[in-house]
Write a protein that holds these residues in place. Structure first.
Motif, mmCIF file in Angstrom:
data_model
loop_
_atom_site.group_PDB
_atom_site.id
_atom_site.type_symbol
_atom_site.label_atom_id
_atom_site.label_comp_id
_atom_site.label_asym_id
_atom_site.label_seq_id
_atom_site.Cartn_x
_atom_site.Cartn_y
_atom_site.Cartn_z
ATOM 1 N N GLN B 85 0.814 -1.220 0.000
ATOM 2 C CA GLN B 85 0.000 0.000 0.000
ATOM 3 C C GLN B 85 0.845 1.266 0.000
ATOM 4 O O GLN B 85 0.304 2.371 0.077
ATOM 5 C CB GLN B 85 -0.915 0.013 1.229
ATOM 6 C CG GLN B 85 -1.838 -1.180 1.309
ATOM 7 C CD GLN B 85 -2.785 -1.258 0.116
ATOM 8 O OE1 GLN B 85 -3.383 -0.276 -0.273
ATOM 9 N NE2 GLN B 85 -2.885 -2.443 -0.473
ATOM 10 N N GLN B 89 6.413 4.424 -4.468
ATOM 11 C CA GLN B 89 6.825 3.092 -4.909
ATOM 12 C C GLN B 89 8.004 3.112 -5.870
ATOM 13 O O GLN B 89 8.566 2.072 -6.167
ATOM 14 C CB GLN B 89 5.644 2.401 -5.602
ATOM 15 C CG GLN B 89 4.472 2.157 -4.672
ATOM 16 C CD GLN B 89 3.366 1.361 -5.336
ATOM 17 O OE1 GLN B 89 3.451 1.007 -6.494
ATOM 18 N NE2 GLN B 89 2.325 1.081 -4.582
ATOM 19 N N SER B 90 8.340 4.281 -6.373
ATOM 20 C CA SER B 90 9.387 4.335 -7.396
ATOM 21 C C SER B 90 10.237 5.583 -7.204
ATOM 22 O O SER B 90 9.881 6.498 -6.444
ATOM 23 C CB SER B 90 8.751 4.354 -8.789
ATOM 24 O OG SER B 90 8.010 5.544 -8.958
ATOM 25 N N GLY B 91 11.339 5.610 -7.932
ATOM 26 C CA GLY B 91 12.164 6.818 -7.925
ATOM 27 C C GLY B 91 11.380 8.031 -8.407
ATOM 28 O O GLY B 91 11.533 9.132 -7.883
ATOM 29 N N ILE B 92 10.531 7.804 -9.384
ATOM 30 C CA ILE B 92 9.671 8.890 -9.897
ATOM 31 C C ILE B 92 8.790 9.435 -8.775
ATOM 32 O O ILE B 92 8.593 10.641 -8.649
ATOM 33 C CB ILE B 92 8.782 8.364 -11.046
ATOM 34 C CG1 ILE B 92 9.626 8.142 -12.302
ATOM 35 C CG2 ILE B 92 7.644 9.330 -11.331
ATOM 36 C CD1 ILE B 92 9.866 9.350 -13.154
ATOM 37 N N ALA B 96 8.663 13.205 -7.353
ATOM 38 C CA ALA B 96 7.459 14.030 -7.301
ATOM 39 C C ALA B 96 7.225 14.556 -5.880
ATOM 40 O O ALA B 96 6.909 15.735 -5.675
ATOM 41 C CB ALA B 96 6.248 13.213 -7.758
ATOM 42 N N LYS B 135 12.845 3.810 -11.413
ATOM 43 C CA LYS B 135 11.890 2.688 -11.376
ATOM 44 C C LYS B 135 11.563 2.250 -9.947
ATOM 45 O O LYS B 135 11.857 2.932 -8.986
ATOM 46 C CB LYS B 135 12.449 1.542 -12.205
ATOM 47 C CG LYS B 135 12.554 1.897 -13.682
ATOM 48 C CD LYS B 135 13.024 0.706 -14.477
ATOM 49 C CE LYS B 135 13.178 1.118 -15.950
ATOM 50 N NZ LYS B 135 13.754 0.021 -16.723
ATOM 51 N N GLN B 136 10.976 1.087 -9.899
ATOM 52 C CA GLN B 136 10.445 0.539 -8.650
ATOM 53 C C GLN B 136 11.517 0.480 -7.549
ATOM 54 O O GLN B 136 12.667 0.116 -7.808
ATOM 55 C CB GLN B 136 9.938 -0.877 -8.944
ATOM 56 C CG GLN B 136 8.855 -1.350 -8.023
ATOM 57 C CD GLN B 136 7.512 -0.732 -8.362
ATOM 58 O OE1 GLN B 136 7.407 0.128 -9.219
ATOM 59 N NE2 GLN B 136 6.481 -1.150 -7.662
#
Lengths: 404, 163
Positions: B85, B89-92, B96, B135-136
């Motif tokens: 949950q 969850q990612s570098g992106i 952000a 990514k993840q």
């Protein structure tokens, strides 16, 4: 005027203020509020939805021989061959008695683990990119095949986008799929020199699969140099359906643009079990069949199989409490009414029971589709965040590289 | 022992005590030389924030930047405990979040406007410590991001004290 007491004076002042405010409110119209730009691209507008009782357009034209030839051209034509791993832990008989736990796309299940709902990824990606809620569009001619594939690729790509495996997400344009399926995928040149596709409507699943995966790819709801695909146009669909992706005298430029973003994988789906396995992994299934349905949903959200539709739609979710697949149509949001499950299932969609699903898929023209290719991740810019002028710029990774 | 000798010894003892007390006070209450605090492991943000001639303002900005970095580290660490949950969850996602947090904390003001060297210092540190993978995230990469932002926070807090 004289006031005998202080309370009379106070009352007069209060009345005066009240009257003044009221007069000012009436005499001065409300100042127009400045329009604040969200910094996001405008959401693609929708065509007016199909009203209940109206005869909507469809457009599925089966071509069994061509479909068979396309399948024979694929190294792994079926979902079982293309994705054997999907079936290792998804024995449907087990699922029916021991439903899966919630997934990333089921953050708050309404009741005990009862399905997988990839369309929720579309909701999230659409809102992130366009800043508004996604709504089901309405086809304007017999271009249902392009709509079914549009929904499939939009959701498959959104699943990857939400999982962090796809750097960008955009809504695919139906007209390019339609033109490509009717002209280029049928072996005609993509230069737009002649109306190879003719002016009748319709296409089939294998043609769309061949276009998006093999011969062409995806254009998106945005402006391109020679044309603007921001808004769906039934007229453009008609033109491109005749001349191919890019339209008349395009010289093949649109084909070259589409080829930058092919669908990574397509694979034939023939049964409910296969469809359920595909959906559990986030692969929707544009479904082409002759099966019609009632325009009302029962208490569980299922629509009764009824009549004959030469039509393409898209399976976008699976449930196991009452086994079935969620089918998304392209006739807007109001053509079907009745209870929904779960509450966030898209307007314009309905559940289909297992027996009917198996009949539809037995037509052997329905494919699980994966996300588009061509949106590689760029490395993170670890400097820009301390100075980006607009906090929304991080939504577009390309802008990070240009940050001051 | 004569009375004079005894007085002399008392005076000498008093002088020694007074001298000890004097030097102890001079060294902040410590008898030995004052230990130098270990410099933070992160980048040298003292030099970065020294670009502002208004030292009081620079101090405030350094503390603010340190608080933002500490908040990012805490959030990434706590969020990771949510398992499937988790929201970052990612570098992106981290990219952000850090942009949003900086933007809303400073009402859009850019640190680079007054401290142009901050971008490079932060970039070099995060590139080396956390990487650039969008990514993840897994457990190891999450820990790297947490530690990297903790390092930045420590450097900024140090700059806030030193300025």
């Amino acid at each position: 005027m004289k006031f005998s007491t202080i309370s009379e004076l106070a009352a007069a002042v209060a009345i005066g203020i009240f009257v003044s405010v009221a007069v000012l409110s009436i005499s001065q119209p409300e100042a127009p509020q400045p329009k604040v730009s969200s910094g996001l691209p405008d959401a693609p507008p929708l065509v007016a939805p199909v009203a209940p009782g109206n005869t909507p357009p469809m457009g599925y034209q089966p071509h069994p021989a061509e479909s068979k030839a396309f399948l024979q051209s694929l190294p792994n034509p079926t979902i079982r061959e293309a994705g054997p791993d999907l079936f290792k832990d998804s024995n449907i008989r087990k699922l029916l008695h021991d439903p899966p736990k919630g997934t990333a796309f089921q953050p708050q299940p309404a009741k005990a683990d009862d399905g997988v709902y990839p369309y929720r990824a579309l909701y999230k990606s659409y809102r992130q990119v366009y800043g508004t809620d996604w709504k089901c569009g309405t086809q304007g001619i017999g271009d249902c095949v392009s709509w079914g594939w549009h929904h499939g690729i939009a959701i498959a790509s959104a699943v990857e986008h939400q999982a962090g495996n796809l750097a960008e997400w955009k809504l695919p344009a139906t007209e390019a799929i339609y033109g490509g399926a009717r002209v280029e995928a049928s072996g005609h040149p993509g230069d737009g020199s002649r109306a190879y596709g003719g002016w009748s409507d319709g296409s089939y699943g294998a043609a769309a699969a061949k276009w998006v995966h093999d011969r062409g790819g995806i254009l998106f709801r945005e402006k391109y140099e020679p044309f603007d695909l921001s808004v769906y146009s039934a007229d453009r669909a008609k033109q491109w359906g005749a001349y191919g992706c890019g339209g008349k005298s395009d010289g093949g430029k649109a084909d070259d643009l589409a080829k930058k973003h092919p669908a990574k994988r397509v694979a034939l789906v023939r049964t409910f079990d296969e469809a359920a396995a595909a959906l559990r992994s986030g692969y929707p299934i544009p479904v082409c069949s002759m099966q019609g349905f009632a325009s009302t949903r029962d208490k569980d959200g299922f629509a009764r199989a009824s009549g004959s539709w030469a039509h393409c739609m898209c399976f976008i979710a699976v449930r196991f409490d009452r086994p079935g697949l969620l089918c998304l149509n392209s006739w807007g949001e109001t053509w079907v009414t009745g209870p929904k499950y779960p509450e966030d299932m898209p307007e314009g969609s309905f559940w289909v029971d297992v027996g009917t699903v198996n009949r539809m898929l037995a037509q052997e023209d329905s494919y699980a589709v994966s996300a588009v290719d061509g949106f590689p991740f760029r490395p993170l810019d670890n400097a820009g965040w301390v100075s980006l002028p607009n906090h929304e710029q991080h939504r577009n990774p390309a802008s990070l590289a240009m940050a001051p | 022992m004569t009375e004079a000798t005894s007085k002399y010894r008392l005076l000498l003892a008093a002088a020694v005590i007074a001298a000890v007390a004097y030097f102890a006070g001079k060294n902040g209450g410590q008898l030995g030389p004052q230990p130098t605090p270990a410099p933070p492991r992160g980048p040298d943000l003292v030099a970065v924030f020294s670009a502002n001639p208004d030292k009081a303002e620079a101090k405030k900005h350094a503390v603010c930047f340190g608080a933002i970095c500490a908040r990012i580290a805490d959030t990434v660490e706590v969020d990771a405990k949510r398992g499937d949950q988790r929201r970052l969850q990612s570098g992106i996602d981290i990219s952000a979040y850090r942009s949003d947090l900086r933007y809303y904390t400073t009402s859009g003001w850019s640190f680079a406007a007054k401290y142009p060297a901050l971008r490079t210092a932060v970039e070099e540190w995060l590139d080396a410590e956390a990487g650039k993978d969008p990514k993840q995230l897994d457990e190891a990469t999450t820990r790297r991001w947490v530690d990297a932002f903790r390092g930045l926070a420590a450097s900024a807090e140090h700059a806030g004290r030193a300025l």
